[in-house]
Design an enzyme around this catalytic site. Structure first.
Site, PDB file in Angstrom:
ATOM      1  CG  ASP A  12      -1.797   1.219   1.314  1.00 16.50           C
ATOM      2  OD1 ASP A  12      -2.396   1.569   0.279  1.00 16.50           O
ATOM      3  OD2 ASP A  12      -1.905   1.855   2.384  1.00 16.50           O
ATOM      4  CB  SER A  13       0.168   4.800  -0.498  1.00 17.76           C
ATOM      5  OG  SER A  13      -0.945   4.874   0.371  1.00 17.76           O
ATOM      6  CB  CYS A  75      -3.128   0.392  -2.471  1.00 20.00           C
ATOM      7  SG  CYS A  75      -3.250   2.109  -3.012  1.00 20.00           S
ATOM      8  CD  GLU A 155      -0.171   6.976   6.041  1.00 21.49           C
ATOM      9  OE1 GLU A 155       0.959   7.053   6.561  1.00 21.49           O
ATOM     10  OE2 GLU A 155      -0.620   5.909   5.566  1.00 21.49           O
ATOM     11  CB  CYS A 187      -9.537   4.404   0.685  1.00 18.16           C
ATOM     12  SG  CYS A 187      -7.881   4.889   1.236  1.00 18.16           S
ATOM     13  CG  HIS A 189      -5.087   4.988   4.490  1.00 17.08           C
ATOM     14  ND1 HIS A 189      -4.536   4.539   3.322  1.00 17.08           N
ATOM     15  CD2 HIS A 189      -4.056   5.492   5.216  1.00 17.08           C
ATOM     16  CE1 HIS A 189      -3.228   4.755   3.324  1.00 17.08           C
ATOM     17  NE2 HIS A 189      -2.911   5.343   4.470  1.00 17.08           N
TER      18      HIS A 189
HETATM   19  N1  DGL Z   1      -4.839   3.139   0.999  1.00 17.88           N
HETATM   20  C1  DGL Z   1      -4.823   3.462  -0.369  1.00 17.88           C
HETATM   21  C2  DGL Z   1      -6.112   3.192  -1.055  1.00 17.88           C
HETATM   22  O1  DGL Z   1      -6.714   2.190  -0.697  1.00 17.88           O
HETATM   23  C3  DGL Z   1      -4.100   4.698  -0.788  1.00 17.88           C
HETATM   24  C4  DGL Z   1      -4.471   5.973  -0.165  1.00 17.88           C
HETATM   25  C5  DGL Z   1      -3.528   7.067  -0.620  1.00 17.88           C
HETATM   26  O2  DGL Z   1      -2.338   6.862  -0.550  1.00 17.88           O
HETATM   27  O3  DGL Z   1      -4.027   8.119  -1.067  1.00 17.88           O
HETATM   28  O4  DGL Z   1      -6.529   3.866  -1.942  1.00 17.88           O
END
Ligand code: DGL
Length: 267
Positions: A12-13, A75, A155, A187, A189
């Site tokens: 993931d990011s 992600c 984050e 997402c 996150h």
């Molecule tokens: N967690 C990621 C997603 O599911 C990336 C969020 C990001 O880095 O903007 O999209």
């Protein structure tokens, strides 16, 4: 090394994919897992498709060098924009998180209904969810909403601060009037903000979190290929592209994951 002993790669990011990591760890205790968080370049959701494809390809190559047997793109942004490119360079199976989320939403609303997809700007602009939902469950009425401030809030480790509720209300309160039946956390996150999001939407709205659905799909994939590791206790390894201590601290605080030493790989 037996093929089943090879690790599953997850990326993931940043921290978001840890929601998928956690579901995998619970469901598949014997698997060796290697997680990569691109903490130097988070967020992906505000970047161009070219950038997300290039970052995702670099990470894929890195994980392939580690002899992974399956790659999980944990992600949604990379799953929306880069899955085809990743598959082109990967000799091992690659799974994204959109299909499992879409299938979970379709299962939650078997008689149709209104679905609100939340995600990053890049995911929403790609319309990947609308397309996948139209194919899997044409009876669903789908709206997508970008919530770009959610990722930096997570984050920052601020999931329980008043700012999280304030931002969630700003993005989502207008949808309360629209009689939404289910909200997809599009997402990885966002599951960390699930409580805050559920509070804004009210108790009648089902919240669809694709982390467990992705873990179940991964188990099915490994089983069908005879690659499931049935050992007792698999190893967990974490690699990031910057600030390993911060990653480790937040993984513990937000998700109760004890990472141990986190390695750094810079691109
Ligand atoms: N967690 C990621 C997603 O599911 C990336 C969020 C990001 O880095 O903007 O999209």
């Amino acid at each position: 090394m037996k093929d089943s002993d090879r690790p599953v790669g997850i990326f993931d990011s940043g921290l978001g994919g840890l929601t998928v990591f956690k579901a995998l760890r619970d469901l598949l205790p014997g698997e060796n897992l290697i997680y990569f968080g691109d903490t130097a370049r988070v967020p992906y959701g505000t970047k161009s498709a070219q950038a997300v494809i290039s970052f995702s390809s670099e990470i894929t190559r890195f994980l392939l060098e580690r002899r992974i047997k399956l790659l999980i793109v944990a992600c949604n942004t990379a799953s929306s924009l880069a899955l085809d490119e990743i598959r082109k360079i990967s000799p091992v199976p690659v799974m994204g998180v959109i299909k499992p989320g879409v299938d979970a939403a379709a299962a939650a609303l078997p008689h149709g209904g209104r679905v609100l997809v939340t995600g990053t700007t890049a995911t929403v602009n790609s319309r990947a969810y609308s397309r996948a939902l139209a194919a899997a469950a044409p009876a669903l009425d789908v709206t997508e909403k970008a919530c770009p401030l959610f990722v930096p809030i997570v984050e920052e480790g601020w999931c329980s601060k008043p700012v999280a509720a304030l931002v969630a209300r700003e993005y989502l309160a207008p949808f309360r009037r629209r009689k939404i039946d289910a909200l997809i956390l599009g997402c990885t996150h966002y599951p960390m903000l699930k409580r805050v999001i559920a509070r804004v939407m009210g108790p009648k709205v089902k919240i669809v979190d694709s982390a467990r659905a992705a873990a179940l799909a991964a188990r099915a994939e490994l089983e069908s290929r005879g690659l499931l590791n049935r050992g007792r206790r698999g190893a967990s390894e974490f690699v990031v592209s910057d600030a390993p201590e911060r990653f480790s601290d937040l993984a513990g605080r937000l998700l109760g994951i004890r990472t141990g030493r986190v390695a750094v790989k810079r691109f």
